[in-house]
Design a protein around this motif. Structure first.
Motif, PDB file in Angstrom:
ATOM      1  N   PRO A 287       0.822  -1.219   0.000  1.00  0.00           N
ATOM      2  CA  PRO A 287       0.000   0.000   0.000  1.00  0.00           C
ATOM      3  C   PRO A 287       0.853   1.265   0.000  1.00  0.00           C
ATOM      4  CG  PRO A 287      -0.458  -1.365   1.937  1.00  0.00           C
ATOM      5  CD  PRO A 287       0.666  -1.994   1.200  1.00  0.00           C
ATOM      6  N   LYS A 288       0.309   2.299  -0.575  1.00  0.00           N
ATOM      7  CA  LYS A 288       0.981   3.598  -0.563  1.00  0.00           C
ATOM      8  C   LYS A 288       0.847   4.223   0.813  1.00  0.00           C
ATOM      9  CE  LYS A 288       0.512   4.213  -5.426  1.00  0.00           C
ATOM     10  NZ  LYS A 288       0.811   5.110  -6.471  1.00  0.00           N
ATOM     11  N   GLY A 289       1.654   5.250   1.053  1.00  0.00           N
ATOM     12  CA  GLY A 289       1.590   6.000   2.296  1.00  0.00           C
ATOM     13  C   GLY A 289       1.218   7.441   1.993  1.00  0.00           C
ATOM     14  N   TYR A 290       0.615   8.084   2.966  1.00  0.00           N
ATOM     15  CA  TYR A 290       0.136   9.451   2.770  1.00  0.00           C
ATOM     16  C   TYR A 290       0.468  10.315   3.975  1.00  0.00           C
ATOM     17  CZ  TYR A 290      -2.482   7.300  -0.963  1.00  0.00           C
ATOM     18  OH  TYR A 290      -2.814   6.612  -2.094  1.00  0.00           O
ATOM     19  N   ILE A 291       0.872  11.530   3.702  1.00  0.00           N
ATOM     20  CA  ILE A 291       0.901  12.562   4.731  1.00  0.00           C
ATOM     21  C   ILE A 291      -0.344  13.402   4.478  1.00  0.00           C
ATOM     22  CG2 ILE A 291       2.042  14.623   5.627  1.00  0.00           C
ATOM     23  CD1 ILE A 291       4.719  13.395   4.796  1.00  0.00           C
ATOM     24  N   ILE A 292      -1.173  13.537   5.508  1.00  0.00           N
ATOM     25  CA  ILE A 292      -2.401  14.325   5.407  1.00  0.00           C
ATOM     26  C   ILE A 292      -2.296  15.466   6.405  1.00  0.00           C
ATOM     27  CG2 ILE A 292      -4.908  14.311   5.675  1.00  0.00           C
ATOM     28  CD1 ILE A 292      -4.798  11.297   4.999  1.00  0.00           C
ATOM     29  N   GLY A 293      -2.513  16.665   5.923  1.00  0.00           N
ATOM     30  CA  GLY A 293      -2.450  17.843   6.775  1.00  0.00           C
ATOM     31  C   GLY A 293      -3.752  18.610   6.751  1.00  0.00           C
ATOM     32  N   HIS A 294      -4.169  19.042   7.919  1.00  0.00           N
ATOM     33  CA  HIS A 294      -5.316  19.942   8.062  1.00  0.00           C
ATOM     34  C   HIS A 294      -4.754  21.197   8.717  1.00  0.00           C
ATOM     35  CE1 HIS A 294      -7.859  16.606   6.978  1.00  0.00           C
ATOM     36  NE2 HIS A 294      -7.248  15.886   7.897  1.00  0.00           N
ATOM     37  N   ILE A 295      -4.896  22.347   8.062  1.00  0.00           N
ATOM     38  CA  ILE A 295      -4.115  23.527   8.423  1.00  0.00           C
ATOM     39  C   ILE A 295      -4.992  24.774   8.418  1.00  0.00           C
ATOM     40  CG2 ILE A 295      -2.155  24.963   7.687  1.00  0.00           C
ATOM     41  CD1 ILE A 295      -1.346  22.204   6.126  1.00  0.00           C
ATOM     42  N   THR A 296      -4.769  25.628   9.411  1.00  0.00           N
ATOM     43  CA  THR A 296      -5.340  26.968   9.416  1.00  0.00           C
ATOM     44  C   THR A 296      -4.179  27.943   9.435  1.00  0.00           C
ATOM     45  OG1 THR A 296      -7.353  26.258  10.559  1.00  0.00           O
ATOM     46  CG2 THR A 296      -6.824  28.608  10.650  1.00  0.00           C
ATOM     47  N   VAL A 297      -4.003  28.682   8.352  1.00  0.00           N
ATOM     48  CA  VAL A 297      -2.876  29.600   8.196  1.00  0.00           C
ATOM     49  C   VAL A 297      -3.133  30.867   9.002  1.00  0.00           C
ATOM     50  CG1 VAL A 297      -1.552  30.961   6.532  1.00  0.00           C
ATOM     51  CG2 VAL A 297      -2.341  28.659   5.918  1.00  0.00           C
TER      52      VAL A 297
ATOM     53  N   ARG B 182       4.893  25.484  11.541  1.00  0.00           N
ATOM     54  CA  ARG B 182       4.479  25.498  12.949  1.00  0.00           C
ATOM     55  C   ARG B 182       4.343  26.919  13.486  1.00  0.00           C
ATOM     56  NH1 ARG B 182       8.595  21.077  13.148  1.00  0.00           N
ATOM     57  NH2 ARG B 182       7.355  19.168  12.884  1.00  0.00           N
ATOM     58  N   ALA B 183       5.183  27.819  13.007  1.00  0.00           N
ATOM     59  CA  ALA B 183       5.142  29.210  13.463  1.00  0.00           C
ATOM     60  C   ALA B 183       4.060  30.024  12.756  1.00  0.00           C
ATOM     61  CB  ALA B 183       6.502  29.868  13.244  1.00  0.00           C
ATOM     62  N   SER B 184       3.646  29.598  11.560  1.00  0.00           N
ATOM     63  CA  SER B 184       2.731  30.411  10.761  1.00  0.00           C
ATOM     64  C   SER B 184       1.323  29.840  10.651  1.00  0.00           C
ATOM     65  CB  SER B 184       3.299  30.610   9.356  1.00  0.00           C
ATOM     66  OG  SER B 184       3.397  29.371   8.677  1.00  0.00           O
ATOM     67  N   ALA B 185       1.102  28.653  11.234  1.00  0.00           N
ATOM     68  CA  ALA B 185      -0.206  28.010  11.080  1.00  0.00           C
ATOM     69  C   ALA B 185      -0.462  27.055  12.239  1.00  0.00           C
ATOM     70  CB  ALA B 185      -0.250  27.237   9.763  1.00  0.00           C
ATOM     71  N   GLU B 186      -1.732  26.771  12.457  1.00  0.00           N
ATOM     72  CA  GLU B 186      -2.139  25.680  13.340  1.00  0.00           C
ATOM     73  C   GLU B 186      -2.371  24.480  12.435  1.00  0.00           C
ATOM     74  OE1 GLU B 186      -5.590  26.785  15.563  1.00  0.00           O
ATOM     75  OE2 GLU B 186      -4.653  28.634  16.257  1.00  0.00           O
ATOM     76  N   SER B 187      -1.873  23.312  12.808  1.00  0.00           N
ATOM     77  CA  SER B 187      -2.047  22.183  11.927  1.00  0.00           C
ATOM     78  C   SER B 187      -2.177  20.864  12.676  1.00  0.00           C
ATOM     79  CB  SER B 187      -0.906  22.078  10.912  1.00  0.00           C
ATOM     80  OG  SER B 187       0.302  22.538  11.382  1.00  0.00           O
ATOM     81  N   THR B 188      -2.851  19.940  12.025  1.00  0.00           N
ATOM     82  CA  THR B 188      -2.900  18.544  12.428  1.00  0.00           C
ATOM     83  C   THR B 188      -2.314  17.781  11.251  1.00  0.00           C
ATOM     84  OG1 THR B 188      -4.908  18.915  13.710  1.00  0.00           O
ATOM     85  CG2 THR B 188      -4.413  16.641  13.090  1.00  0.00           C
ATOM     86  N   ILE B 189      -1.269  16.995  11.530  1.00  0.00           N
ATOM     87  CA  ILE B 189      -0.577  16.259  10.470  1.00  0.00           C
ATOM     88  C   ILE B 189      -0.636  14.768  10.819  1.00  0.00           C
ATOM     89  CG2 ILE B 189       1.590  15.961   9.208  1.00  0.00           C
ATOM     90  CD1 ILE B 189       0.432  18.814   8.960  1.00  0.00           C
ATOM     91  N   LEU B 190      -1.020  13.961   9.856  1.00  0.00           N
ATOM     92  CA  LEU B 190      -1.084  12.511  10.043  1.00  0.00           C
ATOM     93  C   LEU B 190      -0.260  11.819   8.975  1.00  0.00           C
ATOM     94  CD1 LEU B 190      -4.254  13.734  10.064  1.00  0.00           C
ATOM     95  CD2 LEU B 190      -4.613  11.504  11.016  1.00  0.00           C
ATOM     96  N   VAL B 191       0.298  10.675   9.299  1.00  0.00           N
ATOM     97  CA  VAL B 191       0.881   9.786   8.294  1.00  0.00           C
ATOM     98  C   VAL B 191       0.020   8.526   8.343  1.00  0.00           C
ATOM     99  CG1 VAL B 191       2.906   8.473   7.577  1.00  0.00           C
ATOM    100  CG2 VAL B 191       3.203  10.740   8.588  1.00  0.00           C
ATOM    101  N   VAL B 192      -0.537   8.152   7.189  1.00  0.00           N
ATOM    102  CA  VAL B 192      -1.444   7.014   7.143  1.00  0.00           C
ATOM    103  C   VAL B 192      -1.067   6.071   6.011  1.00  0.00           C
ATOM    104  CG1 VAL B 192      -3.373   8.304   8.137  1.00  0.00           C
ATOM    105  CG2 VAL B 192      -3.140   8.188   5.684  1.00  0.00           C
ATOM    106  N   GLU B 193      -1.436   4.811   6.197  1.00  0.00           N
ATOM    107  CA  GLU B 193      -1.232   3.795   5.180  1.00  0.00           C
ATOM    108  C   GLU B 193      -2.482   3.708   4.318  1.00  0.00           C
ATOM    109  OE1 GLU B 193       0.791  -0.459   5.379  1.00  0.00           O
ATOM    110  OE2 GLU B 193      -1.166  -0.439   6.380  1.00  0.00           O
ATOM    111  N   GLY B 194      -2.279   3.640   3.008  1.00  0.00           N
ATOM    112  CA  GLY B 194      -3.401   3.524   2.089  1.00  0.00           C
ATOM    113  C   GLY B 194      -3.949   2.113   2.045  1.00  0.00           C
ATOM    114  N   ALA B 195      -5.089   1.956   1.384  1.00  0.00           N
ATOM    115  CA  ALA B 195      -5.674   0.645   1.181  1.00  0.00           C
ATOM    116  C   ALA B 195      -4.931  -0.066   0.065  1.00  0.00           C
ATOM    117  CB  ALA B 195      -7.147   0.777   0.826  1.00  0.00           C
ATOM    118  N   GLU B 196      -4.888  -1.378   0.128  1.00  0.00           N
ATOM    119  CA  GLU B 196      -4.228  -2.132  -0.948  1.00  0.00           C
ATOM    120  C   GLU B 196      -5.066  -2.110  -2.189  1.00  0.00           C
ATOM    121  OE1 GLU B 196      -1.678  -5.156  -0.752  1.00  0.00           O
ATOM    122  OE2 GLU B 196      -1.308  -5.041   1.375  1.00  0.00           O
TER     123      GLU B 196
END
Length: 96
Positions: free
Chosen positions: A2-12, A82-96
């Motif tokens: 499976p592929k891997g993903y970095i997913i970010g949710h950000i408020t600048v 980190r200094a310019s935004a609030e963020s939630t960052i995840l690393v997730v495994e994709g589906a096969e």
């Protein structure tokens, strides 16, 4: 595998500084195998609450996504985010 993903949710909070982050993080992550799937753009929250901006970055594997996030060069640039935004960052495994 499976592929891997970095997913970010950000408020600048500081658009100029965040622009610098985007300019610097892109070549680093691309050199580590990144393919940007989602990077900002239009979104509609259908349920719950989230940050304003969303990013999905695809890597050949979960291990490569983790390695990219932990890469020392990327971590230096991540301090700008980190200094310019609030963020939630995840690393997730994709589906096969």
């Amino acid at each position: 595998m499976p592929k891997g993903y970095i997913i970010g949710h950000i408020t600048v909070k500081d658009p100029e500084a965040y622009k610098e982050y985007v300019e610097k993080d892109t070549p680093i992550l691309q050199s580590l195998g990144a393919r940007f799937i989602v990077r900002g753009g239009q979104s509609t929250v259908m349920e719950g609450s989230v940050h304003d901006r969303h990013v999905v970055i695809e890597f050949p594997s979960y291990a490569e996504a983790l390695a990219a996030y932990n890469d020392p060069d990327y971590q230096v640039v991540a301090e700008i985010r980190r200094a310019s935004a609030e963020s939630t960052i995840l690393v997730v495994e994709g589906a096969e």
